[in-house]
Scaffold this active site. Structure first.
Site, PDB file in Angstrom:
ATOM      1  N   ARG A   1      -7.035  11.398   1.531  1.00 23.80           N
ATOM      2  CA  ARG A   1      -6.642   9.491   0.513  1.00 23.80           C
ATOM      3  C   ARG A   1      -6.987  10.035  -0.300  1.00 23.80           C
ATOM      4  O   ARG A   1      -6.934   9.440  -1.474  1.00 23.80           O
ATOM      5  CB  ARG A   1      -6.655   8.159   1.940  1.00 23.80           C
ATOM      6  CG  ARG A   1      -6.256   8.070   2.570  1.00 23.80           C
ATOM      7  CD  ARG A   1      -6.424   6.774   3.608  1.00 23.80           C
ATOM      8  NE  ARG A   1      -6.345   5.363   2.847  1.00 23.80           N
ATOM      9  CZ  ARG A   1      -7.367   4.418   3.070  1.00 23.80           C
ATOM     10  NH1 ARG A   1      -8.304   4.471   4.182  1.00 23.80           N
ATOM     11  NH2 ARG A   1      -6.549   3.663   2.310  1.00 23.80           N
ATOM     12  N   ARG A  28       3.942   2.766   3.228  1.00 28.11           N
ATOM     13  CA  ARG A  28       4.148   1.816   4.493  1.00 28.11           C
ATOM     14  C   ARG A  28       6.018   1.990   4.130  1.00 28.11           C
ATOM     15  O   ARG A  28       6.337   1.585   5.337  1.00 28.11           O
ATOM     16  CB  ARG A  28       3.792  -0.027   3.880  1.00 28.11           C
ATOM     17  CG  ARG A  28       2.473  -0.011   3.420  1.00 28.11           C
ATOM     18  CD  ARG A  28       1.800   0.098   4.887  1.00 28.11           C
ATOM     19  NE  ARG A  28       0.241  -0.406   4.379  1.00 28.11           N
ATOM     20  CZ  ARG A  28      -0.502   0.210   4.967  1.00 28.11           C
ATOM     21  NH1 ARG A  28      -0.377   1.187   6.751  1.00 28.11           N
ATOM     22  NH2 ARG A  28      -1.895   0.032   5.194  1.00 28.11           N
ATOM     23  N   ASP A  30       0.875  -1.122  -0.044  1.00 25.87           N
ATOM     24  CA  ASP A  30       0.501   0.033  -0.064  1.00 25.87           C
ATOM     25  C   ASP A  30       1.014   0.897   0.292  1.00 25.87           C
ATOM     26  O   ASP A  30       1.376   1.875   1.250  1.00 25.87           O
ATOM     27  CB  ASP A  30      -0.466  -0.292   1.536  1.00 25.87           C
ATOM     28  CG  ASP A  30      -1.916  -1.083   1.304  1.00 25.87           C
ATOM     29  OD1 ASP A  30      -2.510  -0.687   0.108  1.00 25.87           O
ATOM     30  OD2 ASP A  30      -1.875  -1.507   2.028  1.00 25.87           O
ATOM     31  N   HIS A  32     -11.825  -1.060   9.326  1.00 23.07           N
ATOM     32  CA  HIS A  32     -11.067  -1.229  10.284  1.00 23.07           C
ATOM     33  C   HIS A  32     -11.719  -2.336  11.046  1.00 23.07           C
ATOM     34  O   HIS A  32     -11.243  -3.387  12.329  1.00 23.07           O
ATOM     35  CB  HIS A  32      -9.813  -0.968  10.653  1.00 23.07           C
ATOM     36  CG  HIS A  32      -9.160  -0.451   9.253  1.00 23.07           C
ATOM     37  ND1 HIS A  32      -9.011   0.792   8.218  1.00 23.07           N
ATOM     38  CD2 HIS A  32      -8.136  -1.327   8.555  1.00 23.07           C
ATOM     39  CE1 HIS A  32      -8.213   0.420   7.855  1.00 23.07           C
ATOM     40  NE2 HIS A  32      -7.763  -0.699   7.749  1.00 23.07           N
ATOM     41  N   ASP A  56     -10.813  -6.441   0.424  1.00 22.23           N
ATOM     42  CA  ASP A  56      -9.574  -5.681   2.188  1.00 22.23           C
ATOM     43  C   ASP A  56      -9.584  -7.109   2.261  1.00 22.23           C
ATOM     44  O   ASP A  56     -10.341  -8.369   2.448  1.00 22.23           O
ATOM     45  CB  ASP A  56     -10.603  -5.360   1.995  1.00 22.23           C
ATOM     46  CG  ASP A  56      -9.911  -2.947   2.462  1.00 22.23           C
ATOM     47  OD1 ASP A  56      -8.941  -4.238   2.855  1.00 22.23           O
ATOM     48  OD2 ASP A  56     -10.333  -2.402   2.625  1.00 22.23           O
ATOM     49  N   HIS A  61     -11.760   1.826  -2.147  1.00 24.39           N
ATOM     50  CA  HIS A  61     -12.320   0.700  -2.249  1.00 24.39           C
ATOM     51  C   HIS A  61     -13.641   0.304  -2.695  1.00 24.39           C
ATOM     52  O   HIS A  61     -15.091   1.222  -2.586  1.00 24.39           O
ATOM     53  CB  HIS A  61     -12.622   0.875  -0.649  1.00 24.39           C
ATOM     54  CG  HIS A  61     -11.833   1.134  -0.264  1.00 24.39           C
ATOM     55  ND1 HIS A  61     -10.694   2.089   0.094  1.00 24.39           N
ATOM     56  CD2 HIS A  61     -10.396   0.011   1.205  1.00 24.39           C
ATOM     57  CE1 HIS A  61      -9.807   2.107   0.681  1.00 24.39           C
ATOM     58  NE2 HIS A  61      -9.244   0.863   1.457  1.00 24.39           N
TER      59      HIS A  61
END
Length: 376
Positions: free
Chosen positions: A156, A95, A87, A199, A269, A187
């Site tokens: 984002r 990352r 990602d 999450h 995901d 997404h």
């Protein structure tokens, strides 16, 4: 297709899984599965790399390269091409925070609205990630920033405008894929209007079908034929289906595949996320996601959950010819894309250093510095 049909049951079901791991080294179990063709690929996170402040500015990039080389070599022993993903969106979702081009939040690029700049930055990032050994970047985010209370998307997203999101996401897709790196729209069908973090819990979007088509799904519909991959959202869209998108054939097959014409790889995901894990065991979500249309399942950390998912997929495929045929279809599709975009890690560290010192790399970083100064 015939090659996939001849796989053992463990190999077939393992090829559906793209997994993460803890620490800086690959576990013996994951190494063994790669050698046996019993995994579809890996995704790397910050936890797999040296921490900031304890290494040189090149160390994380070099560590990512060494890991990708090891993983690619292990998969080559098994005779299959893996997904090696990361990602690396930009902004707060990066990352690798040293070495590679550090993109700003996508909202900055949307505000500047310079498509050539967006494309140039994506091209440079792609070159650097490909040389490290990655063949897919789980980006760009094409969620529309339609809810100021959204705890997980926000900056984002390129914009609150579906049109701006579409223009810049297309530039990113073109920039990444023109240099050998698969892009992944996420997404699907849109996470922008949620007020909950998937999450942690399962968001529910109450917009009408018309509103979803005009805003959330607008970028996906226009970009579906351009991108190698799409990632599903763990979100319920009441105007479309009562099931979360990841588990919805109505959304993944009828809408994304049939209506929007998407031919790439559908990733779930992370199945460990609370949106699904709090409601169903992994044994149920992995099977339902494949039945709904997912070609690759992300299980990003727990090796025990990865093993449970593989066992559940194998159990279902051993008793249902329909499900086994769906697994063959999914693996055949994902493998064809992996072979179009194989991992190509550099053979020597000096190749990484040469790329980062190249004129194009220096220019990209200078343009980012200018952009940062403009935004102050």
């Amino acid at each position: 297709m015939r090659e996939v049909e001849q796989l053992t049951l463990e190999q077939l079901c393992g090829q559906l899984l793209v997994v993460g791991f803890a620490g800086h080294t690959v576990s013996p179990s994951i190494a063994s599965q790669l050698r046996r063709r019993a995994l579809g690929g890996l995704i790397l996170f910050s936890r797999n790399l040296p921490q900031l402040g304890k290494a040189t500015s090149f160390a994380q990039y070099e560590a990512a390269w060494r890991l990708c080389r090891e993983l690619a070599d292990l998969a080559e022993e098994g005779g299959f091409t893996p997904f090696l993903g990361v990602d690396q969106e930009g902004g707060r979702v990066r990352r690798i925070r040293e070495g590679v081009l550090q993109l700003p939040p996508m909202s900055v690029l949307g505000q500047v609205d310079d498509l050539e700049l967006t494309r140039e930055l994506a091209q440079q990032l792609a070159q650097e990630l490909v040389l490290a050994g990655f063949n897919i970047n789980f980006a760009p985010v094409v969620d529309v920033d339609s809810n100021p209370q959204n705890p997980v998307i926000g900056d984002r997203s390129f914009s609150a405008s579906p049109q701006v999101v579409t223009r810049h996401a297309k530039a990113v897709v073109e920039g990444l894929q023109s240099h050998g790196l698969m892009a992944c729209l996420k997404h699907f069908p849109g996470h922008g209007d949620t007020s909950q973090d998937s999450h942690l819990s399962l968001p529910i979007v109450k917009r009408s079908t018309l509103q979803l088509r005009q805003v959330e799904m607008y970028p996906f519909e226009r970009l579906a034929r351009h991108s190698a991959a799409v990632m599903s959202a763990h979100v319920v869209f009441e105007g479309l289906d009562s099931a979360p998108a990841t588990l919805s054939a109505r959304l993944l097959q009828d809408l994304l595949r049939s209506e929007f014409g998407f031919e790439g790889v559908i990733f779930s995901d992370d199945l460990e996320m609370g949106a699904l894990a709090n409601a169903w065991p992994i044994e149920e979500t992995c099977v339902r996601a494949v039945e709904a249309g997912c070609d690759a399942l992300l299980i990003c950390e727990s090796e025990s959950l990865q093993a449970r998912a593989k066992d559940a997929l194998m159990a279902k495929a051993s008793t249902s010819s329909t499900f086994r045929a769906r697994c063959v279809e999914a693996v055949s599709n994902s493998l064809s894309w992996r072979r179009k975009f194989p991992p190509r890690p550099a053979q020597r560290k000096s190749e990484l250093e040469a790329l980062l010192g190249s004129q194009k790399a220096v220019r990209a970083r200078e343009r980012l510095e200018q952009l940062t100064l403009q935004k102050r």
